[in-house]
Design an enzyme around this catalytic site. Structure first.
Site, PDB file in Angstrom:
ATOM      1  N   VAL A 138     -81.963  40.969  26.046  1.00  0.00           N
ATOM      2  CA  VAL A 138     -82.665  39.946  25.284  1.00  0.00           C
ATOM      3  C   VAL A 138     -83.172  40.505  23.957  1.00  0.00           C
ATOM      4  O   VAL A 138     -83.240  39.782  22.966  1.00  0.00           O
ATOM      5  CB  VAL A 138     -83.846  39.373  26.102  1.00  0.00           C
ATOM      6  CG1 VAL A 138     -84.675  38.410  25.254  1.00  0.00           C
ATOM      7  CG2 VAL A 138     -83.331  38.665  27.348  1.00  0.00           C
ATOM      8  N   GLU A 139     -83.490  41.779  23.919  1.00  0.00           N
ATOM      9  CA  GLU A 139     -84.096  42.355  22.725  1.00  0.00           C
ATOM     10  C   GLU A 139     -83.034  42.845  21.728  1.00  0.00           C
ATOM     11  O   GLU A 139     -82.488  42.041  20.985  1.00  0.00           O
ATOM     12  CB  GLU A 139     -85.072  43.460  23.145  1.00  0.00           C
ATOM     13  CG  GLU A 139     -86.223  42.895  23.983  1.00  0.00           C
ATOM     14  CD  GLU A 139     -87.231  43.935  24.415  1.00  0.00           C
ATOM     15  OE1 GLU A 139     -87.683  44.733  23.567  1.00  0.00           O
ATOM     16  OE2 GLU A 139     -87.569  43.961  25.621  1.00  0.00           O
ATOM     17  N   MET A 140     -82.691  44.130  21.723  1.00  0.00           N
ATOM     18  CA  MET A 140     -81.724  44.627  20.744  1.00  0.00           C
ATOM     19  C   MET A 140     -80.290  44.538  21.253  1.00  0.00           C
ATOM     20  O   MET A 140     -79.334  44.632  20.479  1.00  0.00           O
ATOM     21  CB  MET A 140     -82.106  46.044  20.333  1.00  0.00           C
ATOM     22  CG  MET A 140     -83.484  46.077  19.651  1.00  0.00           C
ATOM     23  SD  MET A 140     -84.186  47.716  19.391  1.00  0.00           S
ATOM     24  CE  MET A 140     -83.274  48.246  17.952  1.00  0.00           C
TER      25      MET A 140
END
Length: 332
Positions: A138-140
């Site tokens: 979900v992040e990087m």
């Protein structure tokens, strides 16, 4: 006329003496609960200028995300004097694909002094924390460590920087070393605020309202959780001790330990720089520091604080802002 000047001088001296006496008494009370921030973080003695410089470069590099849209700094903003957290008006940060995260983004300022990293404490060190977001889908959203290393080794400047930061190492470009470098940079993020000035003996470092807020903060019972140099960050507490918190979907530290007793436990947030790191709580549900103070008193202590006391505590918390950083407009 001469007598008037003498009277004024006498009053001024009396006022100054009263301020000094009051400040000294308050300082002694505060020192029993808090402390100034140390000059260095644990582990910093091993950090070299080359390692720190590499870590800073990695921290701001968007190429560590799948589509070149995210860096560590995207969600933990240090540029322009910001507070090391996300400044977007959303409860949680948005990742590389535009999806929201599950928890509020905490600040990286002073983070290495804490007992652990993340709201649930699942990362014991800054190095362990640095590895997480890069590979988080979900992040990087990088798919794996090898893809990260391929990106880095494709840049000759990076290869040279890693060799300098990790000398006498046959293979210096590793995922572990990426995390070590970022952590070294984050260990430099120690702030300096007026509260430390007050604890160090400056009677006028805090305003009258901030001193009232400090007194109220201690007298109300906030120090049961928010104590020590960070005013927090060193233990776990249930969210909703006196009254249940409305959001029961996030089980907190239970997801790490599996212990029933850890349900709804979260790491106590640091209050250093809290005025510039909105929104608040693990789910980012509150955008106003004033409202966060009010809700914490009710949820954790079972107290409905009058507006005056809420305002005084909020003013005191503002004195915990790094003198070289800016506030967030409209977040008080």
């Amino acid at each position: 006329m001469k007598m008037s000047w003498i009277l004024l001088a006498t009053v001024a001296l009396s006022t100054t003496g009263a301020l000094a006496a009051d400040a000294a008494s308050l300082r002694n009370q505060a020192k029993a609960v808090f402390d100034t921030l140390p000059e260095t973080m644990p582990g910093a003695e091993q950090d070299t200028p080359a390692l720190i410089a590499l870590g800073k470069r990695l921290y701001f590099d968007k190429q560590l995300s799948i589509n070149g849209s995210q860096s560590c700094n995207t969600c933990h903003r240090l540029d322009n004097g910001l507070g090391g957290a996300d400044i977007r008006p959303t409860p949680t940060s948005l990742g590389a694909h535009g999806e929201p995260g599950t928890r509020n983004t905490p600040t990286v300022l002073n983070a290495g002094f804490q007992i652990a990293q993340f709201w649930d404490g699942r990362a014991p060190t800054l190095e362990a924390q640095a590895k997480g977001p890069i590979l988080n889908p979900v992040e990087m959203a990088m798919p794996d460590e090898s893809t990260v290393i391929e990106r880095i080794t494709g840049n000759a400047g990076y290869v040279a920087a890693f060799s300098q930061a990790f000398p006498n190492t046959a293979n210096s470009v590793t995922y572990d070393n990426v995390a070590k470098a970022i952590a070294a940079f984050e260990r430099t993020l120690i702030t300096h605020d007026r509260f430390d000035d007050f604890l160090n003996g400056d009677d006028r470092a805090l305003t009258e309202q901030e001193r009232k807020g400090l007194k109220t903060f201690m007298a109300t019972g906030c120090t049961a959780c928010h104590k020590g140099p960070l005013l927090g960050g060193m233990g776990y507490r249930k969210m909703g001790v006196a009254h249940p918190y409305s959001n029961e979907a996030d089980l907190g530290r239970y997801d790490v330990t599996g212990k029933e007793s850890d349900k709804y436990l979260f790491k106590v947030p640091m209050l250093r720089n809290v005025a510039i790191t909105a929104p608040y709580f693990h789910d980012g549900a509150v955008s106003s520091l004033t409202e966060a103070v009010r809700q914490m008193a009710w949820l954790q202590l079972g107290l409905e604080l009058p507006d005056r006391k809420v305002a005084d505590i909020t003013a005191f918390l503002g004195a915990l802002t790094d003198k070289n950083r800016t506030s967030q407009p409209g977040k008080q």
